[in-house]
Design an enzyme around this catalytic site. Structure first.
Site, PDB file in Angstrom:
ATOM      1  N   HIS A  22       0.836  -1.204   0.000  1.00  0.00           N
ATOM      2  CA  HIS A  22       0.000   0.000   0.000  1.00  0.00           C
ATOM      3  C   HIS A  22       0.873   1.258   0.000  1.00  0.00           C
ATOM      4  O   HIS A  22       0.555   2.245  -0.652  1.00  0.00           O
ATOM      5  CB  HIS A  22      -0.935  -0.003   1.220  1.00  0.00           C
ATOM      6  CG  HIS A  22      -1.997  -1.053   1.117  1.00  0.00           C
ATOM      7  ND1 HIS A  22      -3.317  -0.769   0.926  1.00  0.00           N
ATOM      8  CD2 HIS A  22      -1.912  -2.407   1.129  1.00  0.00           C
ATOM      9  CE1 HIS A  22      -4.012  -1.890   0.844  1.00  0.00           C
ATOM     10  NE2 HIS A  22      -3.169  -2.904   0.972  1.00  0.00           N
ATOM     11  N   ASP A 120      -5.942   5.874   1.642  1.00  0.00           N
ATOM     12  CA  ASP A 120      -6.031   4.509   1.162  1.00  0.00           C
ATOM     13  C   ASP A 120      -7.444   3.976   1.434  1.00  0.00           C
ATOM     14  O   ASP A 120      -8.005   4.236   2.514  1.00  0.00           O
ATOM     15  CB  ASP A 120      -5.001   3.703   1.979  1.00  0.00           C
ATOM     16  CG  ASP A 120      -4.735   2.321   1.449  1.00  0.00           C
ATOM     17  OD1 ASP A 120      -5.689   1.643   1.030  1.00  0.00           O
ATOM     18  OD2 ASP A 120      -3.555   1.912   1.475  1.00  0.00           O
ATOM     19  N   THR A 142      -5.617   0.669  -4.161  1.00  0.00           N
ATOM     20  CA  THR A 142      -4.413  -0.086  -4.525  1.00  0.00           C
ATOM     21  C   THR A 142      -4.816  -1.460  -5.085  1.00  0.00           C
ATOM     22  O   THR A 142      -4.004  -2.368  -5.141  1.00  0.00           O
ATOM     23  CB  THR A 142      -3.486  -0.283  -3.304  1.00  0.00           C
ATOM     24  OG1 THR A 142      -4.202  -1.040  -2.325  1.00  0.00           O
ATOM     25  CG2 THR A 142      -3.053   1.033  -2.714  1.00  0.00           C
ATOM     26  N   GLU A 363       3.429  -4.797 -11.761  1.00  0.00           N
ATOM     27  CA  GLU A 363       4.868  -4.731 -12.069  1.00  0.00           C
ATOM     28  C   GLU A 363       5.205  -5.673 -13.227  1.00  0.00           C
ATOM     29  O   GLU A 363       5.984  -5.321 -14.117  1.00  0.00           O
ATOM     30  CB  GLU A 363       5.685  -5.069 -10.810  1.00  0.00           C
ATOM     31  CG  GLU A 363       5.603  -3.955  -9.767  1.00  0.00           C
ATOM     32  CD  GLU A 363       5.967  -4.398  -8.353  1.00  0.00           C
ATOM     33  OE1 GLU A 363       6.495  -5.514  -8.171  1.00  0.00           O
ATOM     34  OE2 GLU A 363       5.708  -3.625  -7.406  1.00  0.00           O
TER      35      GLU A 363
HETATM   36  N1  UDP Z   1       8.337  -6.787  -3.049  1.00  0.00           N
HETATM   37  C1  UDP Z   1       9.682  -6.508  -2.989  1.00  0.00           C
HETATM   38  N2  UDP Z   1      10.537  -7.530  -2.720  1.00  0.00           N
HETATM   39  C2  UDP Z   1      10.130  -8.806  -2.517  1.00  0.00           C
HETATM   40  C3  UDP Z   1       8.740  -9.079  -2.602  1.00  0.00           C
HETATM   41  C4  UDP Z   1       7.873  -8.045  -2.871  1.00  0.00           C
HETATM   42  O1  UDP Z   1      10.119  -5.376  -3.164  1.00  0.00           O
HETATM   43  O2  UDP Z   1      10.977  -9.666  -2.263  1.00  0.00           O
HETATM   44  C5  UDP Z   1       7.411  -5.672  -3.330  1.00  0.00           C
HETATM   45  C6  UDP Z   1       6.770  -5.802  -4.690  1.00  0.00           C
HETATM   46  O3  UDP Z   1       7.575  -5.175  -5.669  1.00  0.00           O
HETATM   47  C7  UDP Z   1       5.416  -5.150  -4.493  1.00  0.00           C
HETATM   48  C8  UDP Z   1       5.121  -5.329  -2.998  1.00  0.00           C
HETATM   49  O4  UDP Z   1       6.353  -5.696  -2.390  1.00  0.00           O
HETATM   50  O5  UDP Z   1       5.487  -3.773  -4.807  1.00  0.00           O
HETATM   51  C9  UDP Z   1       4.124  -6.436  -2.737  1.00  0.00           C
HETATM   52  O6  UDP Z   1       2.858  -6.019  -3.085  1.00  0.00           O
HETATM   53  P1  UDP Z   1       1.775  -7.013  -3.684  1.00  0.00           P
HETATM   54  O7  UDP Z   1       0.532  -6.236  -3.908  1.00  0.00           O
HETATM   55  O8  UDP Z   1       2.312  -7.727  -4.865  1.00  0.00           O
HETATM   56  O9  UDP Z   1       1.591  -8.116  -2.570  1.00  0.00           O
HETATM   57  P2  UDP Z   1       1.284  -8.048  -0.986  1.00  0.00           P
HETATM   58  O10 UDP Z   1       2.596  -7.984  -0.318  1.00  0.00           O
HETATM   59  O11 UDP Z   1       0.436  -6.835  -0.741  1.00  0.00           O
HETATM   60  O12 UDP Z   1       0.565  -9.334  -0.743  1.00  0.00           O
END
Ligand code: UDP
Length: 459
Positions: A22, A120, A142, A363
């Site tokens: 978020h 948010d 988001t 991404e």
């Molecule tokens: N991310 C990261 N490194 C990791 C895993 C995830 O930087 O090893 C980042 C990823 O680029 C994304 C966020 O963490 O921006 C995860 O958001 P997402 O909505 O995919 O999943 P959530 O963590 O909310 O389940």
């Protein structure tokens, strides 16, 4: 910088839900606003702000982003310190509302008042605080617009739960029950999160703006439907500019990592692998897999014959089979966190095996990486459907009656996405979406124009 600050057009407070998925998009949106002369103050929680080691994020293209935290009531340990999800969410709402109101007053006293609050969807109580202070309000989603349509219909009682069949809502292809968000398909699971999800739509009619972190082309029908109800603007993707239009100087990462990645370790290892040969595996910052699912994935990754880079968070590492890392040797690298964008952008990456968190999917779309979806909970099953059936940039792994993605299915999907009959089409689509995403946020693109309109309204 003095010149930049003199040209500041307005001041906006940005309130993200305190989680990586978020903060990333809302902080990135703040950078876009800064590039258009708007000053932003970001309000993470006190606990999360500690991981930042600074109270400003410099920008080279506009006013710096100021960090002024609010409290979730757990300043020493955040979510992990609370007895339960329900207790945490209540505390975040109560302490968050109080300290947000105090912050707005303090900024007034300091002669640096805010004109608007961008909050948010997960912190819908912030709308009430902002309204009481007489400010302009914008809800920031988001999640996808199709998910918005589904949840809106749930919140307004227009979908009967538990589900008795498929889900049909405006702007969204018909969803099989297992393609609907987990709260609906597995009715009764994670009730506190489901309440937060629904609360996004409880007071939304009072929001002046509805900002969505997508670009129009991704979900035209859902955006058109939402636009009949609210002043909706698509402003995404909020992926750092370096990976898209490159207009924001030095905007290469999300600027706020709650866990520090070992960037060199990943890059050096990836550098040794051939182009398009590595599977990047990550389940994001929150999903907790069962031991059995870990077993199946581990075996699947070992049997598929490709190299892999697997993010297994510290709290999940005990679930890996005991001899997994030794047995894998140089074929695999397990890290506790990565710099995901840098990994996805590396030429060695051939596909992304993901839980289909919305940021991860976005991404993948922006960086043109084919996807193997292994959704776990919340909106991920629906995002995975869009990956396969709508954006057509990958495949979903089928689960068995126990909800487990078995190794044979994992191997099959990886093979198909990397080198099977569908791989050519998938790669072509992934390249196409990368281009459309870039155009949307670039000068004069659909999202860029929407951001300009929002900015103009604040000045
Ligand atoms: N991310 C990261 N490194 C990791 C895993 C995830 O930087 O090893 C980042 C990823 O680029 C994304 C966020 O963490 O921006 C995860 O958001 P997402 O909505 O995919 O999943 P959530 O963590 O909310 O389940």
């Amino acid at each position: 910088m003095a010149n930049v600050e003199q040209t500041q057009k307005a001041h906006v407070l940005v309130v993200p839900y305190p989680a990586q998925g978020h903060i990333n998009p809302m902080l990135q949106f703040s950078k876009r606003l800064a590039s258009k002369g708007i000053k932003t103050t970001l309000s993470p929680t006190i606990y999360l702000a500690k991981s930042m080691h600074s109270n400003t994020i410099p920008t080279h293209y506009g006013p710096p982003i100021q960090i002024r935290p609010i409290s979730d009531g757990y300043d020493e340990g955040g979510f992990g310190q609370a007895e339960s999800t329900g207790v945490y969410l209540d505390s975040l709402r109560d302490s968050g509302s109080r300290t947000l109101a105090e912050l707005i007053s303090k900024l007034n006293e300091e002669g640096d008042p805010v004109q608007a609050v961008i909050y948010d969807g997960f912190t819908s109580w912030a709308l009430d605080v902002a309204k009481r202070a007489g400010l302009v309000t914008a809800i920031f989603f988001t999640q996808s617009c199709s998910i918005n349509s589904v949840y809106y219909h749930v919140q307004r009682g227009l979908i009967q739960l538990p589900l008795s069949g498929t889900v049909s809502v405006p702007g969204v292809p018909e969803l099989q029950p297992w393609e609907a968000p987990s709260y609906m398909h597995k009715y009764g699971s994670y009730p506190y999160w489901f309440d937060v999800i629904k609360s996004q739509f409880g007071n939304i009619d009072q929001a002046d703006w509805v900002l969505c972190n997508i670009f129009y082309e991704m979900e035209k029908e859902a955006v058109d439907w939402m636009s009949e109800l609210w002043k909706v603007r698509t402003i995404g993707p909020t992926v750092p500019s370096y990976y898209l239009d490159k207009r924001l100087e030095n905007d290469k990462d999300y600027s706020m990592q709650l866990i520090q990645p070992d960037i060199a370790l990943c890059t050096n290892w990836l550098d040794t692998k051939p182009k398009g040969s590595v599977i990047y595996v990550s389940f994001g910052s929150m999903a907790e897999l069962t031991d059995e699912q870990f077993d199946e994935l581990s075996q699947g990754l070992q049997e598929c014959g490709q190299s892999f880079l697997w993010v297994v968070r510290q709290s999940e590492q005990s679930k890996l089979p005991k001899d997994f890392v030794t047995k894998t040797g140089d074929k695999g690298l397990v890290v506790s966190w990565s710099s995901q964008l840098e990994v996805l952008a590396h030429v060695a990456i051939g596909c992304f095996l993901t839980h289909c968190g919305f940021n991860s999917v976005l991404e993948a779309l922006c960086l043109g990486v084919p996807v193997v979806g292994v959704p776990q909970w919340t909106d991920q099953p629906t995002n995975a459907k869009f990956v396969e059936d709508v954006w057509k940039i990958g495949l979903r792994v089928k689960v068995d009656e126990e909800g487990i993605a078995r190794k044979e299915e994992v191997v099959e999907c990886i093979r198909e996405v990397m080198e099977g009959e569908k791989s050519v089409e998938i790669r072509k689509n992934a390249d196409l979406w990368k281009k459309v995403a870039r155009e949307a946020i670039d000068d004069g693109g659909s999202s860029d124009k929407n951001i300009d309109e929002f900015v103009a309204s604040l000045v």
